[in-house]
Design an enzyme around this catalytic site. Structure first.
Site, PDB file in Angstrom:
ATOM      1  N   SER A 156      -1.568  -0.908  -4.146  1.00 56.02           N
ATOM      2  CA  SER A 156      -2.684  -0.165  -3.568  1.00 56.02           C
ATOM      3  C   SER A 156      -2.294   1.284  -3.307  1.00 56.02           C
ATOM      4  O   SER A 156      -1.217   1.558  -2.764  1.00 56.02           O
ATOM      5  CB  SER A 156      -3.099  -0.842  -2.251  1.00 56.02           C
ATOM      6  OG  SER A 156      -3.954  -0.024  -1.486  1.00 56.02           O
ATOM      7  N   HIS A 184       0.827  -1.202   0.000  1.00 55.53           N
ATOM      8  CA  HIS A 184       0.000   0.000   0.000  1.00 55.53           C
ATOM      9  C   HIS A 184       0.864   1.255   0.000  1.00 55.53           C
ATOM     10  O   HIS A 184       1.766   1.389   0.836  1.00 55.53           O
ATOM     11  CB  HIS A 184      -0.929   0.025   1.214  1.00 55.53           C
ATOM     12  CG  HIS A 184      -1.760   1.268   1.302  1.00 55.53           C
ATOM     13  ND1 HIS A 184      -2.707   1.584   0.344  1.00 55.53           N
ATOM     14  CD2 HIS A 184      -1.767   2.291   2.192  1.00 55.53           C
ATOM     15  CE1 HIS A 184      -3.279   2.731   0.657  1.00 55.53           C
ATOM     16  NE2 HIS A 184      -2.716   3.180   1.767  1.00 55.53           N
ATOM     17  N   SER A 185       0.595   2.165  -0.939  1.00 56.21           N
ATOM     18  CA  SER A 185       1.256   3.456  -1.026  1.00 56.21           C
ATOM     19  C   SER A 185       2.772   3.257  -1.186  1.00 56.21           C
ATOM     20  O   SER A 185       3.210   2.672  -2.173  1.00 56.21           O
ATOM     21  CB  SER A 185       0.890   4.292   0.203  1.00 56.21           C
ATOM     22  OG  SER A 185       1.180   5.644   0.006  1.00 56.21           O
ATOM     23  N   PHE A 186       3.587   3.731  -0.246  1.00 59.84           N
ATOM     24  CA  PHE A 186       5.024   3.454  -0.312  1.00 59.84           C
ATOM     25  C   PHE A 186       5.282   1.956  -0.418  1.00 59.84           C
ATOM     26  O   PHE A 186       6.193   1.510  -1.126  1.00 59.84           O
ATOM     27  CB  PHE A 186       5.701   4.034   0.935  1.00 59.84           C
ATOM     28  CG  PHE A 186       7.113   3.573   1.156  1.00 59.84           C
ATOM     29  CD1 PHE A 186       8.112   3.877   0.257  1.00 59.84           C
ATOM     30  CD2 PHE A 186       7.441   2.834   2.293  1.00 59.84           C
ATOM     31  CE1 PHE A 186       9.423   3.447   0.467  1.00 59.84           C
ATOM     32  CE2 PHE A 186       8.738   2.415   2.514  1.00 59.84           C
ATOM     33  CZ  PHE A 186       9.741   2.723   1.605  1.00 59.84           C
TER      34      PHE A 186
END
Length: 259
Positions: A116, A89-91
């Site tokens: 994500s 997710h993200s990073f």
């Protein structure tokens, strides 16, 4: 080495497939590891613990993405004897993508990559939040919805928590994808419909980073869409992991029959 990187609260004796979750910037393994209880008994979930937080607090946060990916990939390599799904997710999506590339180069490609809350890696990264004062960084975390502002009002908490956040933001904001061939595994992108960090068009560009199947799922909500919608998100991840298990078994049987 695996013990340093992975946290598994619900180990399975003989899982048909494994799901590994990679947290967001400043994130820890704990909340993601708790998802394992929501999966069926034939699926094992582990969450990645980056250095510089929780039980790895004595280690400095990673200041080089390549070093981070190398360490994590080495820890994941023994798990690839069974079908493996990566969720970032993200990073964490950046780390998951680069880890998928590294495992592929080592001849142990993951069976599915789920990214994500992050635009495709070929789109330029930007931002200078990692250079901003602590107050600005805290305000950004609150805006994204992953952290309560009152938690970071305490200066002692900030001193412990913010170095890892700042280090992760730096890696995410300065990331530039190296020229490389696309992955061969299926890729699924997942976003929140009102996420300010990535829109549907930016998420769809992930399709260009694999020769395998691509899918896009959008849930109601913002950057941390899965917090209030944990059950439907877990169902999606379970379906993907179950499919990876079935495909992985078939591929292994076909390989044995051909040998």
């Amino acid at each position: 080495m695996t013990d340093a990187w992975l946290r598994c609260r619900t180990p399975r004796h003989s899982p048909s497939a494994r799901l590994v979750c990679l947290p967001h910037a400043g994130g820890t393994a704990g909340p993601y590891a708790a998802w394992g209880a929501g999966l069926s008994d034939d699926m094992e979930l582990s969450a990645v613990q980056y250095p510089g937080r929780e039980d790895r607090l004595a280690e400095p946060p990673a200041d080089d993405l390549g070093t981070l990916v190398t360490g994590l990939s080495a820890a994941l390599l023994p798990l690839t004897e069974r079908p493996l799904v990566l969720f970032g997710h993200s990073f964490g999506a950046v780390v998951a993508y680069e880890t998928a590339r590294r495992l592929t180069a080592w001849g142990a490609a993951p069976d599915h990559l789920v990214v994500s809350g992050r635009r495709a890696p070929s789109l330029p990264s930007s931002g200078d939040m990692h250079t901003r004062p602590d107050d600005d960084l805290v305000a950004e975390l609150v805006r994204l919805g992953g952290t309560r502002g009152d938690v970071l009002a305490d200066s002692a908490v900030r001193d412990v928590y913010l170095p890892a956040v700042r280090a992760d933001f730096k890696l995410a904001e300065t990331y530039h994808r190296p020229a490389s061939p696309p992955l061969g595994c299926p890729v699924t992108a997942v976003i929140g419909r009102t996420d300010t960090e990535v829109d549907e068009a930016q998420a769809r560009v992930w399709d260009a980073h694999t020769t395998g199947p691509f899918a896009l799922h959008a849930f109601p909500g913002g950057h941390f869409y899965f917090t209030p919608r944990r059950e439907p998100v877990l169902r999606l991840l379970a379906d993907i992991t179950r499919s990876a298990a079935a495909t992985g078994v078939r591929a292994r049987l076909e390989s044995e029959n051909l040998s």
